[in-house]
Design a protein around this motif. Structure first.
Motif, PDB file in Angstrom:
ATOM      1  N   ALA A 117       0.419  -1.263   0.619  1.00  0.00           N
ATOM      2  CA  ALA A 117       0.291  -0.133   0.187  1.00  0.00           C
ATOM      3  C   ALA A 117       0.923   1.687  -0.086  1.00  0.00           C
ATOM      4  N   GLU A 118       0.501   2.488  -0.846  1.00  0.00           N
ATOM      5  CA  GLU A 118       1.406   3.512  -0.672  1.00  0.00           C
ATOM      6  C   GLU A 118       0.614   4.964  -1.314  1.00  0.00           C
ATOM      7  N   VAL A 119       0.960   6.055  -0.525  1.00  0.00           N
ATOM      8  CA  VAL A 119       0.026   7.268  -0.193  1.00  0.00           C
ATOM      9  C   VAL A 119       1.600   7.958  -1.303  1.00  0.00           C
ATOM     10  N   GLU A 120       1.107   8.979  -2.466  1.00  0.00           N
ATOM     11  CA  GLU A 120       1.787   9.341  -2.800  1.00  0.00           C
ATOM     12  C   GLU A 120       2.015  11.087  -3.126  1.00  0.00           C
ATOM     13  N   TRP A 121       2.211  12.463  -2.480  1.00  0.00           N
ATOM     14  CA  TRP A 121       1.430  13.603  -2.105  1.00  0.00           C
ATOM     15  C   TRP A 121       2.217  14.134  -3.002  1.00  0.00           C
ATOM     16  N   ARG A 122       1.385  14.958  -4.040  1.00  0.00           N
ATOM     17  CA  ARG A 122       3.001  15.950  -5.079  1.00  0.00           C
ATOM     18  C   ARG A 122       2.502  17.539  -4.710  1.00  0.00           C
ATOM     19  N   ASN A 123       3.776  17.791  -3.910  1.00  0.00           N
ATOM     20  CA  ASN A 123       3.074  19.664  -3.866  1.00  0.00           C
ATOM     21  C   ASN A 123       4.950  20.327  -4.037  1.00  0.00           C
ATOM     22  N   VAL A 124       4.914  21.583  -4.412  1.00  0.00           N
ATOM     23  CA  VAL A 124       5.747  22.587  -4.626  1.00  0.00           C
ATOM     24  C   VAL A 124       6.744  21.661  -4.091  1.00  0.00           C
ATOM     25  N   ASN A 127       7.498  15.455  -3.927  1.00  0.00           N
ATOM     26  CA  ASN A 127       6.618  14.187  -4.313  1.00  0.00           C
ATOM     27  C   ASN A 127       7.024  13.799  -2.645  1.00  0.00           C
ATOM     28  N   PHE A 128       6.584  13.318  -1.795  1.00  0.00           N
ATOM     29  CA  PHE A 128       6.467  13.046  -0.706  1.00  0.00           C
ATOM     30  C   PHE A 128       5.527  11.417  -0.647  1.00  0.00           C
ATOM     31  N   VAL A 129       6.623   9.978  -0.272  1.00  0.00           N
ATOM     32  CA  VAL A 129       6.242   8.917  -0.500  1.00  0.00           C
ATOM     33  C   VAL A 129       5.118   8.104   0.929  1.00  0.00           C
ATOM     34  N   LEU A 130       4.841   7.489   0.974  1.00  0.00           N
ATOM     35  CA  LEU A 130       4.437   7.105   2.309  1.00  0.00           C
ATOM     36  C   LEU A 130       3.632   5.397   2.714  1.00  0.00           C
ATOM     37  N   GLY A 131       4.455   4.426   2.392  1.00  0.00           N
ATOM     38  CA  GLY A 131       4.202   3.118   2.166  1.00  0.00           C
ATOM     39  C   GLY A 131       4.338   1.971   3.261  1.00  0.00           C
ATOM     40  N   GLY A 132       3.933   1.164   2.308  1.00  0.00           N
ATOM     41  CA  GLY A 132       4.142  -0.698   2.924  1.00  0.00           C
ATOM     42  C   GLY A 132       4.505  -1.954   2.695  1.00  0.00           C
ATOM     43  N   ARG A 133       4.912  -2.760   3.102  1.00  0.00           N
ATOM     44  CA  ARG A 133       4.634  -3.919   2.130  1.00  0.00           C
ATOM     45  C   ARG A 133       4.633  -4.905   3.541  1.00  0.00           C
ATOM     46  N   ALA A 149       9.258   7.826   1.378  1.00  0.00           N
ATOM     47  CA  ALA A 149      10.632   9.057   0.709  1.00  0.00           C
ATOM     48  C   ALA A 149       9.750  10.586   0.394  1.00  0.00           C
ATOM     49  N   TRP A 150      11.112  10.834  -0.146  1.00  0.00           N
ATOM     50  CA  TRP A 150      11.214  12.345  -0.715  1.00  0.00           C
ATOM     51  C   TRP A 150      11.942  12.599  -2.037  1.00  0.00           C
ATOM     52  N   THR A 151      11.112  13.557  -2.683  1.00  0.00           N
ATOM     53  CA  THR A 151      11.455  13.672  -3.503  1.00  0.00           C
ATOM     54  C   THR A 151      11.890  15.216  -4.762  1.00  0.00           C
ATOM     55  N   LYS A 152      12.611  15.643  -5.483  1.00  0.00           N
ATOM     56  CA  LYS A 152      12.675  16.951  -6.069  1.00  0.00           C
ATOM     57  C   LYS A 152      13.620  17.395  -6.622  1.00  0.00           C
ATOM     58  N   LEU A 153      12.990  17.240  -6.964  1.00  0.00           N
ATOM     59  CA  LEU A 153      13.378  18.169  -8.962  1.00  0.00           C
ATOM     60  C   LEU A 153      14.033  20.089  -9.101  1.00  0.00           C
ATOM     61  N   TRP A 154      15.737  20.230  -8.786  1.00  0.00           N
ATOM     62  CA  TRP A 154      16.298  21.496  -9.212  1.00  0.00           C
ATOM     63  C   TRP A 154      16.345  21.637  -9.767  1.00  0.00           C
ATOM     64  N   ALA A 155      16.388  21.448 -11.562  1.00  0.00           N
ATOM     65  CA  ALA A 155      17.102  21.131 -12.175  1.00  0.00           C
ATOM     66  C   ALA A 155      18.087  21.969 -12.320  1.00  0.00           C
ATOM     67  N   LEU A 162      15.216   8.262   0.831  1.00  0.00           N
ATOM     68  CA  LEU A 162      15.125   7.248   1.474  1.00  0.00           C
ATOM     69  C   LEU A 162      14.951   7.044   2.327  1.00  0.00           C
ATOM     70  N   VAL A 163      13.704   6.498   3.056  1.00  0.00           N
ATOM     71  CA  VAL A 163      14.189   5.576   4.575  1.00  0.00           C
ATOM     72  C   VAL A 163      13.459   4.329   4.433  1.00  0.00           C
ATOM     73  N   SER A 164      13.808   2.871   4.076  1.00  0.00           N
ATOM     74  CA  SER A 164      13.379   1.487   4.487  1.00  0.00           C
ATOM     75  C   SER A 164      14.662   0.717   4.989  1.00  0.00           C
ATOM     76  N   GLN A 165      13.252  -0.152   5.471  1.00  0.00           N
ATOM     77  CA  GLN A 165      14.463  -1.845   5.440  1.00  0.00           C
ATOM     78  C   GLN A 165      13.836  -2.977   4.352  1.00  0.00           C
ATOM     79  N   ALA A 166      15.019  -3.621   4.700  1.00  0.00           N
ATOM     80  CA  ALA A 166      16.286  -3.809   2.879  1.00  0.00           C
ATOM     81  C   ALA A 166      14.705  -5.399   2.689  1.00  0.00           C
ATOM     82  N   PHE A 167      14.335  -6.315   3.658  1.00  0.00           N
ATOM     83  CA  PHE A 167      13.982  -7.654   2.857  1.00  0.00           C
ATOM     84  C   PHE A 167      13.354  -7.798   2.025  1.00  0.00           C
TER      85      PHE A 167
END
Length: 169
Positions: A117-124, A127-133, A149-155, A162-167
């Motif tokens: 399950a995942e929620v993605e919110w895009r704003n100025v 992009n913020f993503v919260l999810g799980g497996r 996760a948080w991503t940002k484009l500053w051209a 990213l923050v996650s566990q790896a299994f």
């Protein structure tokens, strides 16, 4: 001088079926079925010390729903399952290569299942993503893997945190 030539091969075949349907202008459902069979690094010469004959096959199936709640907010969820099998071929079984493989057996198989399950919110601000497996592996057991996760484009630069566990089996 040893002029013995050894040939090896690496063969894989795969087939995939995918389906995607827009149920509404905001809801999309998709599914896929994938089968893959591999014979990696085959060296098939009976009696040769480094004979290597192993095969692997994996069936994977899954469904996913993506809901565009707002222009800036996407919700998604899915289920996935797979069966994986590996085995020794007859040349490997007949050679010394078979000793100790797969816990004394000529083959091994595993079953896995996962829900995401995942929620993605895009704003100025980015992009913020919260999810799980949540995953279950027939040998390793269950695990829950949160993701943030948080991503940002500053051209011309792209930033990603990213923050996650790896299994993942």
């Amino acid at each position: 001088a040893n002029d013995h030539t050894v040939e090896n091969s690496f063969t894989t075949w795969a087939a995939q079926l995918q389906y995607e349907r827009a149920v509404t202008d905001r809801l999309t459902l998709s599914g896929r079925l994938l089968v893959r069979r591999s014979a990696p690094w085959q060296v098939l010469e009976l009696g040769l010390f480094d004979t290597y004959e192993r095969y692997g096959q994996r069936w994977t199936g899954g469904v996913r729903a993506v809901f565009q709640a707002l222009d800036s907010l996407t919700l998604s969820a899915g289920l996935e399952g797979w069966h994986q099998r590996a085995w020794l071929g007859p040349v490997a079984v007949a050679s010394l290569d078979a000793i100790g493989n797969y816990d004394g057996k000529n083959e091994v198989s595993y079953n896995n299942g996962a829900a995401t399950a995942e929620v993605e919110w895009r704003n100025v601000a980015g992009n913020f993503v919260l999810g799980g497996r949540a995953e279950y592996h027939s040998q390793a057991g269950a695990s829950v893997v949160p993701r943030l996760a948080w991503t940002k484009l500053w051209a011309p630069f792209h930033f990603k945190v990213l923050v996650s566990q790896a299994f993942r089996a």
